[in-house]
Design an enzyme around this catalytic site. Structure first.
Site, PDB file in Angstrom:
ATOM      1  N   GLY A   1       4.260   4.581  -4.307  1.00 34.39           N
ATOM      2  CA  GLY A   1       3.172   4.049  -3.498  1.00 34.39           C
ATOM      3  C   GLY A   1       2.207   3.160  -4.247  1.00 34.39           C
TER       4      GLY A   1
ATOM      5  N   GLY B   1       0.819  -1.207   0.000  1.00 30.99           N
ATOM      6  CA  GLY B   1       0.000   0.000   0.000  1.00 30.99           C
ATOM      7  C   GLY B   1       0.849   1.252   0.000  1.00 30.99           C
ATOM      8  N   CYS B   2       0.216   2.361  -0.321  1.00 36.18           N
ATOM      9  CA  CYS B   2       0.955   3.620  -0.444  1.00 36.18           C
ATOM     10  C   CYS B   2       1.471   4.107   0.907  1.00 36.18           C
ATOM     11  CB  CYS B   2       0.098   4.684  -1.121  1.00 36.18           C
ATOM     12  SG  CYS B   2      -1.525   4.931  -0.365  1.00 36.18           S
ATOM     13  N   TYR B   3       0.555   4.168   1.885  1.00 35.35           N
ATOM     14  CA  TYR B   3       1.002   4.577   3.213  1.00 35.35           C
ATOM     15  C   TYR B   3       2.067   3.618   3.740  1.00 35.35           C
ATOM     16  CZ  TYR B   3      -2.802   7.977   4.111  1.00 35.35           C
ATOM     17  OH  TYR B   3      -3.642   9.066   4.102  1.00 35.35           O
ATOM     18  N   THR B   4       1.820   2.343   3.466  1.00 29.22           N
ATOM     19  CA  THR B   4       2.697   1.301   3.984  1.00 29.22           C
ATOM     20  C   THR B   4       4.117   1.439   3.462  1.00 29.22           C
ATOM     21  OG1 THR B   4       0.734  -0.021   3.494  1.00 29.22           O
ATOM     22  CG2 THR B   4       2.591  -1.146   4.458  1.00 29.22           C
TER      23      THR B   4
END
Lengths: 355, 355, 355, 355
Positions: free
Chosen positions: D327, D149-152
């Site tokens: 991301g 994921g992007c945040y991840t």
């Protein structure tokens, strides 16, 4: 009618003071002080004021000004007010300082964080920290009010009841704050250009921002012990608004059933209500409520919500203000109302503007 | 106290009406009508209204509503009001319509541009076009006011005096208008998503936008002849504001020295002052003045400037408004004030907010 | 490998040149010239370049630079290049000037609009106006290319085929142009601060902007007669992009059926295709097409659409570019490719970035 | 030439995949799959692609698609891929999944956080978590890659070396992340409208965002122990970019002089260099460096900086990425390059675009 003078009337906070005072029934601005625009029409510097303000900008002679008005607002760079303050000025007029010069009680802390000597520490003792919701009674009797910083107001008020009640460990407090760009002022500096800020986001002043000791001093008073926190400001591509996201470890306590445990949402909510239940300018969104800066824009409100995270034993508190209103000019007028025995909300009942 | 009802209170224009009426001393909102949010707390739909509005949203039953209030505002899609209007409603309450249903006198023009049949053309005759600065006396006596469109208000007022005085050839008029995105409403549509609008600019409705005939009808009345103009709206990545840049060929006339020539800047300025010199809500910036939308944000002002271009024989006129205020809710309240004999500025003296 | 030098590499256009040349297979930047940052790491001035550029900024000594490279780009203030240009420089290297110094053939027009004397008018004759789509063959043989302005590129290309073919009356042309803020440069000036530009829109330079004579000269050449137009630039709260909305009266002509009439959409479209059908960088959206700046962002494309308005006898033409690419650095590289016999698209095939 | 198919090509991440693959020398898109736009021209859905993509959108029949291409990218809602995955598909083509369906090893954690049953948990074992900098060798041999994921991506990479080296206490980790709005997708939802996002900032998914367990699983692997963190995402008024500000308590250790103390800046920096010194896509800004999202826009870079705060014993780590590139789509192509034995940077050497 209260006669008000403003030093620094051509900065963003100064201009917001003018906007608010124009709608205040008991006050009027008599002196638009400016260092850069002396002699120029104020309404040419701020063309939203066309037809509202006829006056030209005057200089920043505080002593002279103090003889002509009842209250002086100083929206000036750090060190200005401390450099010119005299007993006579305070005898002439009330002073509400939007800079940091009299916010910190300990002059060495001031000099460490601001890296300038304090010229008039003799007034630090009588200066009252102008966070109305916390210091109301002291403010009423003050001559010199130190209006809190924008980040500070939001950061302190969001955590205050839980720190005061001992529900969180204050030394675990982390404040991650995000601010609109008006907080950077109207100076023509490259990092504040549209193309540098727009479509961008960054942290700055990490572990060194000057609002840190102010938060620590006030929350330390609330906690009854010295407090060291982490505070990180961020620049956001919007004009107005501060959002503070605050993290702290909850303290375990004996629960109604006798076991040891974290406080419930109801306990947290009731701590907030104990301190803010009667406050006009604080709107509690309750458990799970996530404040948004836009919902307070143009107003003097602080919107506060929280979320308990039982997995980590932490609470996430969130507060939102308009940095130019509750974070500067609005709070200054709230302080003025207290100083002059007016209803605290006078001139400050603006409905937030959306969108 | 005037009792007001709003149909369409949960759109952006409806919400702005609520914001303005909350600060109006002589009026209060009694009915928050909404098609989509019936039964929901209004302050949850617009969280800026938390603590200001306790009411829940009601339905859009206009007949019932008209019996309970003194004035009804309809901020509804085209065709709604025309579909439900009755004589009884108008006997019960004044109606101020923010849609286009009663703006055009000629029903065939309405049906051509809006592509829907008009259900109640019998009320077109008595409806008064609510452009206060042009139609003040007629509005005072009306039962049904057709509140002008946002583009229209800005476009007409910017050119009106010069058309009326014959200083420009009205058939050369080109209006290039730019609007903030709140004009597109609160509907969840892909083209209005943040990522589609932000960092972007486009024209739309070119040579076919529905505000065109409204501008033509009003300026045609001013010119005393039918007028056909070019009108091009554009979408701008900002929330509020309309800027209209208008071009027209100046008419040559005999000048003081006997020669044939274009009007001078002073002549143009004096035409503007003839019509707007006494208007509270119109601020004339004078020759060379370039209005900016930000300087009127949140207010009911129209800022107007102009520039003569002798090389081409044209004049460039520029006008700026807040589309939600003077372009919608503010003008509606101005009309309400006229209808009820109140001072025209009551509730509308907001100082524009900057930044 | 073409060795390139840039004077003014730390402005926005200069930085975009660097970005484009980093992806160009046949060229490399050998000199990052800057007036303000001499000796500083280029990648510290533009941190997007970290790891891409190791060099420090050098001075703006054009003569020295011309000895070390094959081509010099000057992204400098008006008057700089004209003040230092010599025959020797042109013998040393090709020069592509992004300023206006050699764009206008008539030195008196330059001095009138730019209000500075032209120091080296002797080079005006040989300078070639670098609008590749119009002047391709001349550019190939040039030593000195005057790269067109950003507004100019968009304004001219959008109208050029219709003017050239006589389909519109060129003296009725009105160009209403809207630009992102990067067009204002990286200078630290108050009007370009985030809080002044954001949520705001304004016209500026009305009837006096310096790109006007450039548009007039080129369209006058196309029309075969002197042309005077109205040109109004506007500042838009976005980083990149220019949208030009252009209005002109259509000329009536004998139609296929023998009657006199306005051209059809097909006739207009076919005029555009005649000139641009083979152009890689021009994308014709066809009748009714409304270009958006975001759809060309980061690319060297010009998107063009139009709409005929039979009610007024006008055509509305619309063109969109990225002001820093086709309006500055991209076009400069396109010119470099022509000068050095490379495929015109080399290094310029960026897909526009959305969102 | 690698033949690629995309399911979900009309979302923002899918469109970014198309943009990147258009510049990839060894791959071409053969199938533009879309649920909503079947049969429509892709270049009409994304007009930046005009002239680049001639194809129409096809359906989302994964089995059929897998027979026609070498690699399938799925940029689809949670649960889609898990619902249709078969052994046959994996025998036909490599699959790179941009959704979360195969990111978490523990199916019960998936079902708890995503609140949907997992239809094909039998593939969880072989799926490789596609964080290239951490899992490079495993990815090379995979059939099924779970793209992070992007945040991840941003959150993990920013903290990974310090957690891995035991320099911080992983259970004190707090990730305060800020994202541009493209992360919310192209669905027409009210909270993503321009007027709701612009000039606004908020937290959301507090203590409940689905990227939390993904961060915990990966950092737990690095720490060699289960890890529970606080993760708070925020929505920022910009199109692209994620900034993660991360807080953790430093572990004291025996220092060179024998005393117990916090690690020095040099020790921290050298931990980062140990893991990232050879990484093309990670740019270390060093002690005191504050990454900005704009400096990585349009590129596959991760910029990382940090600041030690000795007063609190914490370190503040900051990472910035373009959420649609590193991301999402960029990292997916990086994974494709690994799967097919290509240079990892192929097609991904975009210079970040500024401004």
């Amino acid at each position: 009618m209260i006669k008000a003078g403003i030093i620094g009337a051509t900065g963003y906070a100064g201009a917001e003071l003018v906007r608010i005072l124009l709608n205040h029934k008991e006050a009027e601005v008599k002196w638009y002080g400016s260092k850069s625009y002396i002699g120029e029409s104020y309404a040419k510097v701020y063309r939203n004021m066309f037809r509202f303000v006829e006056a030209d900008c005057l200089d920043d002679n505080l002593e002279e000004l103090s003889r002509q008005v009842d209250v002086v607002f100083t929206a000036t760079p750090q060190g200005f007010l401390a450099g010119v303050m005299t007993e006579e000025i305070l005898q002439n007029a009330k002073v509400i300082d939007l800079s940091a010069d009299y916010r910190l009680k300990d002059v060495s802390v001031y000099e460490k964080w601001y890296k300038i000597p304090h010229k008039t520490p003799q007034f630090l003792g009588e200066a009252v920290y102008g966070l109305c919701e916390a210091n109301r009674e002291k403010i009423k009797k003050a001559r010199l009010v130190a209006n809190p910083g924008c980040y500070t107001t939001c950061s302190i008020l969001t955590a205050y009841p839980l720190v005061k009640e001992g529900l969180v460990d204050p030394n675990t407090l982390i404040v991650d704050a995000k601010s609109g760009t008006s907080g950077a002022g109207r100076g023509a500096k490259l990092p504040n250009l549209f193309c540098e800020v727009n479509e961008n986001m960054k942290a700055y002043g990490v572990a060194s921002h000057r609002h840190t000791p102010e938060i620590e001093e006030q929350l330390g008073d609330a906690a009854g012990q010295p407090v060291a926190i982490s505070f990180t400001p961020h620049l956001v591509p919007m004009n107005r608004g501060i959002l503070a996201t605050e993290y702290a470890s909850l303290r375990q306590a004996v629960q109604p059933d006798g076991s040891l445990g974290y406080p419930s949402e109801a306990q947290i909510q009731s701590a907030y209500e104990k301190y803010y239940g009667g406050e006009y300018f604080i709107r509690l969104l309750g458990p799970g409520g996530c404040p948004e800066t836009k919902w307070v824009e143009g107003s003097n409100f602080v919107d506060i919500g929280f979320q308990i995270d039982r997995r980590t034993g932490r609470i996430i508190m969130m507060g939102a203000i308009d940095n130019l209103v509750k974070g500067a000019a609005g709070q200054a007028v709230q302080n003025m109302n207290l100083l002059f025995g007016l209803p605290e909300e006078e001139g400050l009942q603006m409905v937030p503007m959306f969108p």
